[in-house]
Motif scaffolding. Structure first.
Motif, PDB file in Angstrom:
ATOM      1  N   GLY A  53       0.707  -1.246  -0.093  1.00  0.00           N
ATOM      2  CA  GLY A  53       0.072  -0.060  -0.018  1.00  0.00           C
ATOM      3  C   GLY A  53       0.619   1.221  -0.003  1.00  0.00           C
ATOM      4  O   GLY A  53       2.295   1.144   0.345  1.00  0.00           O
ATOM      5  N   VAL A  54       0.052   2.266  -0.173  1.00  0.00           N
ATOM      6  CA  VAL A  54       0.859   3.825  -0.227  1.00  0.00           C
ATOM      7  C   VAL A  54       1.354   3.988   1.119  1.00  0.00           C
ATOM      8  O   VAL A  54       0.945   3.767   2.197  1.00  0.00           O
ATOM      9  CB  VAL A  54      -0.110   4.742  -0.646  1.00  0.00           C
ATOM     10  CG1 VAL A  54       0.464   6.098  -0.439  1.00  0.00           C
ATOM     11  CG2 VAL A  54      -0.796   4.507  -1.850  1.00  0.00           C
ATOM     12  N   GLY A  55       2.950   4.437   0.935  1.00  0.00           N
ATOM     13  CA  GLY A  55       3.215   4.704   2.332  1.00  0.00           C
ATOM     14  C   GLY A  55       4.030   3.785   2.624  1.00  0.00           C
ATOM     15  O   GLY A  55       5.037   3.689   3.659  1.00  0.00           O
TER      16      GLY A  55
ATOM     17  N   SER B 233       7.358   0.802   2.002  1.00  0.00           N
ATOM     18  CA  SER B 233       8.429   0.627   0.932  1.00  0.00           C
ATOM     19  C   SER B 233       8.567  -0.750   0.465  1.00  0.00           C
ATOM     20  O   SER B 233       8.832  -1.514   0.942  1.00  0.00           O
ATOM     21  CB  SER B 233       9.855   1.031   1.617  1.00  0.00           C
ATOM     22  OG  SER B 233      10.885   0.525   0.621  1.00  0.00           O
ATOM     23  N   ALA B 234       8.033  -0.885  -0.810  1.00  0.00           N
ATOM     24  CA  ALA B 234       8.344  -1.975  -1.836  1.00  0.00           C
ATOM     25  C   ALA B 234       9.768  -2.566  -1.458  1.00  0.00           C
ATOM     26  O   ALA B 234      10.065  -3.733  -1.546  1.00  0.00           O
ATOM     27  CB  ALA B 234       7.797  -2.140  -2.947  1.00  0.00           C
ATOM     28  N   THR B 235      10.674  -1.553  -1.568  1.00  0.00           N
ATOM     29  CA  THR B 235      12.110  -2.004  -1.476  1.00  0.00           C
ATOM     30  C   THR B 235      12.438  -2.865  -0.064  1.00  0.00           C
ATOM     31  O   THR B 235      13.220  -3.822  -0.212  1.00  0.00           O
ATOM     32  CB  THR B 235      12.934  -0.768  -1.751  1.00  0.00           C
ATOM     33  OG1 THR B 235      12.918  -0.091  -2.977  1.00  0.00           O
ATOM     34  CG2 THR B 235      14.575  -1.406  -1.562  1.00  0.00           C
ATOM     35  N   LEU B 236      12.108  -2.192   0.800  1.00  0.00           N
ATOM     36  CA  LEU B 236      12.203  -2.907   2.302  1.00  0.00           C
ATOM     37  C   LEU B 236      11.360  -4.261   2.351  1.00  0.00           C
ATOM     38  O   LEU B 236      11.845  -5.019   2.959  1.00  0.00           O
ATOM     39  CB  LEU B 236      11.651  -1.960   3.137  1.00  0.00           C
ATOM     40  CG  LEU B 236      12.915  -0.511   3.600  1.00  0.00           C
ATOM     41  CD1 LEU B 236      12.176   0.120   4.462  1.00  0.00           C
ATOM     42  CD2 LEU B 236      14.201  -1.097   3.884  1.00  0.00           C
ATOM     43  N   VAL B 237      10.292  -4.301   1.799  1.00  0.00           N
ATOM     44  CA  VAL B 237       9.460  -5.499   1.850  1.00  0.00           C
ATOM     45  C   VAL B 237      10.365  -6.373   1.000  1.00  0.00           C
ATOM     46  O   VAL B 237      10.261  -7.626   1.440  1.00  0.00           O
ATOM     47  CB  VAL B 237       8.072  -5.243   1.137  1.00  0.00           C
ATOM     48  CG1 VAL B 237       7.459  -6.483   1.034  1.00  0.00           C
ATOM     49  CG2 VAL B 237       7.207  -4.230   2.150  1.00  0.00           C
TER      50      VAL B 237
ATOM     51  N   PHE C 238       3.479  -5.933  -5.889  1.00  0.00           N
ATOM     52  CA  PHE C 238       2.867  -5.089  -6.636  1.00  0.00           C
ATOM     53  C   PHE C 238       2.774  -3.727  -5.649  1.00  0.00           C
ATOM     54  O   PHE C 238       2.563  -3.920  -4.451  1.00  0.00           O
ATOM     55  CB  PHE C 238       1.685  -5.422  -7.275  1.00  0.00           C
ATOM     56  CG  PHE C 238       1.711  -6.714  -8.071  1.00  0.00           C
ATOM     57  CD1 PHE C 238       1.896  -6.411  -9.310  1.00  0.00           C
ATOM     58  CD2 PHE C 238       1.611  -7.914  -7.691  1.00  0.00           C
ATOM     59  CE1 PHE C 238       1.850  -7.394 -10.435  1.00  0.00           C
ATOM     60  CE2 PHE C 238       1.789  -9.085  -8.624  1.00  0.00           C
ATOM     61  CZ  PHE C 238       1.919  -8.826  -9.956  1.00  0.00           C
ATOM     62  N   GLN C 239       2.727  -2.535  -6.572  1.00  0.00           N
ATOM     63  CA  GLN C 239       2.738  -1.183  -5.532  1.00  0.00           C
ATOM     64  C   GLN C 239       1.514  -0.682  -5.881  1.00  0.00           C
ATOM     65  O   GLN C 239       1.048  -0.562  -7.186  1.00  0.00           O
ATOM     66  CB  GLN C 239       4.065  -0.556  -5.870  1.00  0.00           C
ATOM     67  CG  GLN C 239       5.122  -1.175  -5.463  1.00  0.00           C
ATOM     68  CD  GLN C 239       6.462  -0.468  -5.846  1.00  0.00           C
ATOM     69  OE1 GLN C 239       6.712   0.432  -5.298  1.00  0.00           O
ATOM     70  NE2 GLN C 239       7.420  -1.088  -6.884  1.00  0.00           N
ATOM     71  N   GLY C 240       0.637   0.018  -4.959  1.00  0.00           N
ATOM     72  CA  GLY C 240      -0.406   0.908  -5.146  1.00  0.00           C
ATOM     73  C   GLY C 240      -1.498   0.212  -6.104  1.00  0.00           C
ATOM     74  O   GLY C 240      -2.169   0.898  -6.408  1.00  0.00           O
TER      75      GLY C 240
ATOM     76  N   THR D 213      -1.428  -8.444   2.048  1.00  0.00           N
ATOM     77  CA  THR D 213      -1.513  -7.131   1.753  1.00  0.00           C
ATOM     78  C   THR D 213      -0.577  -6.348   2.725  1.00  0.00           C
ATOM     79  O   THR D 213      -0.515  -6.899   4.030  1.00  0.00           O
ATOM     80  CB  THR D 213      -3.008  -6.397   2.037  1.00  0.00           C
ATOM     81  OG1 THR D 213      -3.352  -6.931   3.371  1.00  0.00           O
ATOM     82  CG2 THR D 213      -3.859  -6.814   1.076  1.00  0.00           C
ATOM     83  N   VAL D 214       0.321  -5.375   2.454  1.00  0.00           N
ATOM     84  CA  VAL D 214       1.122  -4.823   3.322  1.00  0.00           C
ATOM     85  C   VAL D 214       0.709  -3.361   3.606  1.00  0.00           C
ATOM     86  O   VAL D 214       0.639  -2.640   2.301  1.00  0.00           O
ATOM     87  CB  VAL D 214       2.454  -4.835   2.693  1.00  0.00           C
ATOM     88  CG1 VAL D 214       3.527  -3.999   3.694  1.00  0.00           C
ATOM     89  CG2 VAL D 214       3.032  -6.126   2.531  1.00  0.00           C
ATOM     90  N   CYS D 215       0.616  -2.774   4.749  1.00  0.00           N
ATOM     91  CA  CYS D 215       0.174  -1.494   4.808  1.00  0.00           C
ATOM     92  C   CYS D 215       1.235  -0.836   6.162  1.00  0.00           C
ATOM     93  O   CYS D 215       1.466  -1.640   6.895  1.00  0.00           O
ATOM     94  CB  CYS D 215      -1.318  -1.264   5.574  1.00  0.00           C
ATOM     95  SG  CYS D 215      -2.407  -2.214   4.210  1.00  0.00           S
TER      96      CYS D 215
END
Length: 300
Positions: free
Chosen positions: A51-53, A55-59, A178-180, A198-200
């Motif tokens: 989700g927005v906010g 970091s996909a890189t850290l995930v 996936f992002q956003g 889902t990641v928030c």
């Protein structure tokens, strides 16, 4: 630690009549020639919607590290991996990941980072974008970080299925990040992948600048059978290395987590917790009662 990519499988050519020469192309959907890429039926594909906010890189870094050390994805056991290849969304993410991966010490694990082939992230919904994923590989695990797409045109279920078919041939275990995504796009993920998380972003614990929650998508099989959400607290140490503290998600709210800890782990009374946190007894009781039902068993 070496960051070399896993070895590619050299496919043997299949003898076919000359009139069927064109069918040997791996790009042909109607080819009758047996493929030497890893069979899709044996692949396990997991989707992650960031989700927005967050970091996909850290995930992606956390997912790769946990696959090597624990063999898990957000607490879900999938088997320990010796080779993990991260396909980064953009050059900045690739640079950050390469730096952190080079400092990830594990004698038996090999994490490599693949840099995008174009200066700007391609649109992986298109056939041209999918073609940039490269030839199939059959070894190791693959974490694919997909850049946020133009939101004027959303991902469709057919886009996702086509993208999955291209990438899933790369190994037995593939994690797509996936992002956003919108709620509608997340619903499409559920129809395409074995499990979707889902990641928030959420309120971090004291001493951590950021944190996120990760949970099976609502209504999914894994959510219904009790796979719990997790919280990952993240910070960077004095030497620039990523530190992660993962724990079961009692609540996205830090105050609720502290109340739960004092009650369940330290066996404090409601009055003692209220005094420690500057709240009255009724507030503490109300917050405890609002926690998920599986956390309210026993002495609350």
């Amino acid at each position: 630690m070496s960051t070399s990519s896993p070895s590619e499988i050299n496919a043997q050519k299949v003898a076919v009549p000359a009139v069927k020469k064109d069918a040997q192309s791996s790009d042909s959907a109607n080819s009758s020639v047996p493929s030497k890429s890893f069979p899709l039926a044996a692949s396990r594909c997991y989707g992650v919607s960031v989700g927005v906010g967050a970091s996909a890189t850290l995930v992606a870094y956390g997912v790769a590290a946990d696959l090597c050390v624990e063999g898990t994805i957000f607490g879900l056991s999938v088997g320990k991996q010796k080779n993990v290849e991260i396909f980064a969304a953009d050059h900045v993410s690739a640079s950050d990941l390469k730096f952190q991966v080079s400092r990830f010490v594990d004698g038996e694990a090999n994490i490599s980072v693949i840099v995008p082939k174009t200066p700007t992230p391609p649109d992986y919904r298109s056939q041209e974008g999918r073609a940039l994923m490269g030839p199939p590989k059959a070894e190791g695990c693959h974490v694919v970080v997909v850049p946020a797409a133009n939101k004027k045109v959303r991902w469709s279920e057919s886009n996702l299925s086509a993208f999955k078919r291209v990438v899933a041939g790369k190994g037995a275990l593939v994690i797509f990040i996936f992002q956003g995504f919108s709620k509608e796009e997340e619903a499409y993920l559920s129809s395409c992948f074995n499990c979707v998380f889902t990641v928030c972003p959420c309120e971090p614990d004291q001493g951590y600048p950021s944190a996120f929650t990760a949970a099976p998508i609502s209504g999914s099989f894994f959510a219904a059978t009790g796979h719990s959400a997790v919280i990952e607290n993240i910070r960077v140490d004095a030497e620039g290395r990523i530190e992660r503290h993962c724990l079961p998600c009692v609540s996205p709210d830090r105050r609720d987590r502290e109340i739960y800890r004092l009650r369940k782990e330290e066996n404090k009374s409601l009055e003692e917790i209220g005094e420690a946190l500057g709240c009255n007894k009724s507030t503490i009781s109300r917050r405890l009662s609002a926690l998920p039902s599986h956390l309210r068993g026993g002495r609350l």
